[in-house]
Design a protein around this motif. Structure first.
Motif, PDB file in Angstrom:
ATOM      1  N   VAL A 126      22.255  87.690 -12.398  1.00 24.30           N
ATOM      2  CA  VAL A 126      23.182  86.870 -13.049  1.00 24.30           C
ATOM      3  C   VAL A 126      22.847  85.225 -12.858  1.00 24.30           C
ATOM      4  O   VAL A 126      22.651  84.483 -13.773  1.00 24.30           O
ATOM      5  CB  VAL A 126      24.459  87.158 -13.288  1.00 24.30           C
ATOM      6  CG1 VAL A 126      25.342  86.196 -13.984  1.00 24.30           C
ATOM      7  CG2 VAL A 126      24.815  88.471 -13.856  1.00 24.30           C
ATOM      8  N   VAL A 127      23.167  85.130 -11.609  1.00 29.40           N
ATOM      9  CA  VAL A 127      22.833  83.807 -11.231  1.00 29.40           C
ATOM     10  C   VAL A 127      21.478  83.298 -11.430  1.00 29.40           C
ATOM     11  O   VAL A 127      21.385  82.063 -12.188  1.00 29.40           O
ATOM     12  CB  VAL A 127      23.263  83.596  -9.748  1.00 29.40           C
ATOM     13  CG1 VAL A 127      22.918  82.155  -9.156  1.00 29.40           C
ATOM     14  CG2 VAL A 127      24.638  83.629  -9.612  1.00 29.40           C
ATOM     15  N   ALA A 128      20.410  83.916 -11.321  1.00 30.99           N
ATOM     16  CA  ALA A 128      18.990  83.631 -11.184  1.00 30.99           C
ATOM     17  C   ALA A 128      18.948  83.590 -12.935  1.00 30.99           C
ATOM     18  O   ALA A 128      18.261  82.646 -13.267  1.00 30.99           O
ATOM     19  CB  ALA A 128      18.328  84.695 -10.874  1.00 30.99           C
ATOM     20  N   LEU A 129      19.615  84.481 -13.713  1.00 26.50           N
ATOM     21  CA  LEU A 129      19.221  84.118 -15.393  1.00 26.50           C
ATOM     22  C   LEU A 129      19.955  82.879 -15.803  1.00 26.50           C
ATOM     23  O   LEU A 129      19.145  82.269 -16.584  1.00 26.50           O
ATOM     24  CB  LEU A 129      19.780  85.546 -16.035  1.00 26.50           C
ATOM     25  CG  LEU A 129      19.996  85.422 -17.403  1.00 26.50           C
ATOM     26  CD1 LEU A 129      18.368  85.525 -17.907  1.00 26.50           C
ATOM     27  CD2 LEU A 129      20.587  86.522 -17.907  1.00 26.50           C
ATOM     28  N   VAL A 130      21.031  82.765 -15.207  1.00 24.03           N
ATOM     29  CA  VAL A 130      21.946  81.471 -15.721  1.00 24.03           C
ATOM     30  C   VAL A 130      20.990  80.307 -15.429  1.00 24.03           C
ATOM     31  O   VAL A 130      20.795  79.293 -16.151  1.00 24.03           O
ATOM     32  CB  VAL A 130      23.375  81.342 -15.178  1.00 24.03           C
ATOM     33  CG1 VAL A 130      23.894  80.002 -15.315  1.00 24.03           C
ATOM     34  CG2 VAL A 130      24.088  82.390 -15.911  1.00 24.03           C
ATOM     35  N   LEU A 131      20.608  80.066 -14.023  1.00 23.76           N
ATOM     36  CA  LEU A 131      19.768  78.903 -13.694  1.00 23.76           C
ATOM     37  C   LEU A 131      18.519  78.882 -14.526  1.00 23.76           C
ATOM     38  O   LEU A 131      17.918  77.733 -14.852  1.00 23.76           O
ATOM     39  CB  LEU A 131      19.221  79.201 -12.349  1.00 23.76           C
ATOM     40  CG  LEU A 131      20.310  79.045 -11.152  1.00 23.76           C
ATOM     41  CD1 LEU A 131      19.955  79.254  -9.754  1.00 23.76           C
ATOM     42  CD2 LEU A 131      21.242  77.346 -11.455  1.00 23.76           C
ATOM     43  N   ALA A 132      17.828  79.909 -14.870  1.00 26.14           N
ATOM     44  CA  ALA A 132      16.567  80.055 -15.644  1.00 26.14           C
ATOM     45  C   ALA A 132      16.866  79.433 -17.013  1.00 26.14           C
ATOM     46  O   ALA A 132      16.226  78.461 -17.712  1.00 26.14           O
ATOM     47  CB  ALA A 132      15.854  81.180 -15.818  1.00 26.14           C
ATOM     48  N   VAL A 133      17.943  79.799 -17.638  1.00 21.64           N
ATOM     49  CA  VAL A 133      18.443  79.279 -18.800  1.00 21.64           C
ATOM     50  C   VAL A 133      18.451  77.685 -18.871  1.00 21.64           C
ATOM     51  O   VAL A 133      18.260  77.309 -19.925  1.00 21.64           O
ATOM     52  CB  VAL A 133      19.459  80.180 -19.549  1.00 21.64           C
ATOM     53  CG1 VAL A 133      20.465  79.703 -20.875  1.00 21.64           C
ATOM     54  CG2 VAL A 133      19.148  81.703 -19.689  1.00 21.64           C
ATOM     55  N   MET A 134      19.505  77.474 -17.877  1.00 20.78           N
ATOM     56  CA  MET A 134      19.582  75.918 -17.791  1.00 20.78           C
ATOM     57  C   MET A 134      18.491  75.266 -17.634  1.00 20.78           C
ATOM     58  O   MET A 134      18.367  74.107 -18.231  1.00 20.78           O
ATOM     59  CB  MET A 134      20.518  75.770 -16.521  1.00 20.78           C
ATOM     60  CG  MET A 134      22.138  76.311 -16.915  1.00 20.78           C
ATOM     61  SD  MET A 134      23.212  76.014 -15.485  1.00 20.78           S
ATOM     62  CE  MET A 134      23.067  74.353 -15.126  1.00 20.78           C
ATOM     63  N   LEU A 135      17.601  75.634 -16.699  1.00 19.53           N
ATOM     64  CA  LEU A 135      16.364  74.937 -16.727  1.00 19.53           C
ATOM     65  C   LEU A 135      15.414  74.685 -17.730  1.00 19.53           C
ATOM     66  O   LEU A 135      15.001  73.752 -18.396  1.00 19.53           O
ATOM     67  CB  LEU A 135      15.316  75.659 -15.589  1.00 19.53           C
ATOM     68  CG  LEU A 135      13.956  75.166 -15.293  1.00 19.53           C
ATOM     69  CD1 LEU A 135      14.165  73.628 -14.816  1.00 19.53           C
ATOM     70  CD2 LEU A 135      13.181  75.970 -14.547  1.00 19.53           C
ATOM     71  N   VAL A 136      15.414  75.889 -18.708  1.00 20.37           N
ATOM     72  CA  VAL A 136      14.743  75.974 -20.327  1.00 20.37           C
ATOM     73  C   VAL A 136      15.622  75.005 -20.908  1.00 20.37           C
ATOM     74  O   VAL A 136      14.841  74.002 -21.618  1.00 20.37           O
ATOM     75  CB  VAL A 136      14.682  77.211 -20.672  1.00 20.37           C
ATOM     76  CG1 VAL A 136      13.968  77.336 -22.098  1.00 20.37           C
ATOM     77  CG2 VAL A 136      13.714  78.258 -19.678  1.00 20.37           C
ATOM     78  N   ALA A 137      16.896  75.017 -20.943  1.00 24.51           N
ATOM     79  CA  ALA A 137      17.544  74.156 -21.843  1.00 24.51           C
ATOM     80  C   ALA A 137      17.347  72.540 -21.523  1.00 24.51           C
ATOM     81  O   ALA A 137      17.341  71.834 -22.196  1.00 24.51           O
ATOM     82  CB  ALA A 137      19.191  74.625 -22.021  1.00 24.51           C
ATOM     83  N   SER A 138      17.341  72.500 -20.281  1.00 21.38           N
ATOM     84  CA  SER A 138      17.210  71.005 -19.817  1.00 21.38           C
ATOM     85  C   SER A 138      15.743  70.612 -20.219  1.00 21.38           C
ATOM     86  O   SER A 138      15.466  69.419 -20.621  1.00 21.38           O
ATOM     87  CB  SER A 138      17.212  70.944 -18.199  1.00 21.38           C
ATOM     88  OG  SER A 138      18.625  71.007 -17.994  1.00 21.38           O
ATOM     89  N   ILE A 139      14.839  71.313 -20.098  1.00 16.97           N
ATOM     90  CA  ILE A 139      13.228  70.684 -20.475  1.00 16.97           C
ATOM     91  C   ILE A 139      13.154  70.818 -21.890  1.00 16.97           C
ATOM     92  O   ILE A 139      12.758  69.730 -22.306  1.00 16.97           O
ATOM     93  CB  ILE A 139      12.448  71.908 -19.730  1.00 16.97           C
ATOM     94  CG1 ILE A 139      12.393  71.884 -18.283  1.00 16.97           C
ATOM     95  CG2 ILE A 139      11.127  71.683 -20.301  1.00 16.97           C
ATOM     96  CD1 ILE A 139      11.445  72.943 -17.517  1.00 16.97           C
ATOM     97  N   THR A 140      13.768  71.486 -22.759  1.00 16.71           N
ATOM     98  CA  THR A 140      13.574  71.577 -24.095  1.00 16.71           C
ATOM     99  C   THR A 140      14.490  70.042 -24.496  1.00 16.71           C
ATOM    100  O   THR A 140      13.942  69.685 -25.452  1.00 16.71           O
ATOM    101  CB  THR A 140      13.932  72.776 -24.880  1.00 16.71           C
ATOM    102  OG1 THR A 140      15.349  73.062 -24.350  1.00 16.71           O
ATOM    103  CG2 THR A 140      13.099  73.804 -24.638  1.00 16.71           C
TER     104      THR A 140
END
Length: 63
Positions: free
Chosen positions: A14-28
């Motif tokens: 869950v933590v890895a998924l949340v971090l990945a989503v946050m990374l994608v959201a930040s980049i976009t």
């Protein structure tokens, strides 16, 4: 892991998924702001150029 392996590994997932989503959201979001800045600079001009022009006008008014 004392019988808690399923909870621990799912928590890591869950933590890895949340971090990945946050990374994608930040980049976009960053790319969207860059596009917005580019459009503004095309319409108004680069910030540095506007600042230099303002400084020149202030110097003329002070002289």
């Amino acid at each position: 892991m004392g019988g808690y392996a399923a909870f621990i590994w799912s928590s890591y997932g869950v933590v890895a998924l949340v971090l990945a989503v946050m990374l994608v959201a930040s980049i976009t979001g960053m790319r969207a702001r860059e596009r917005e800045l580019t459009a503004l600079e095309e319409r108004v001009g680069p910030r540095r150029q506007r600042r230099q022009q303002a400084d020149l006008e202030d110097a003329r008014h002070d002289a």
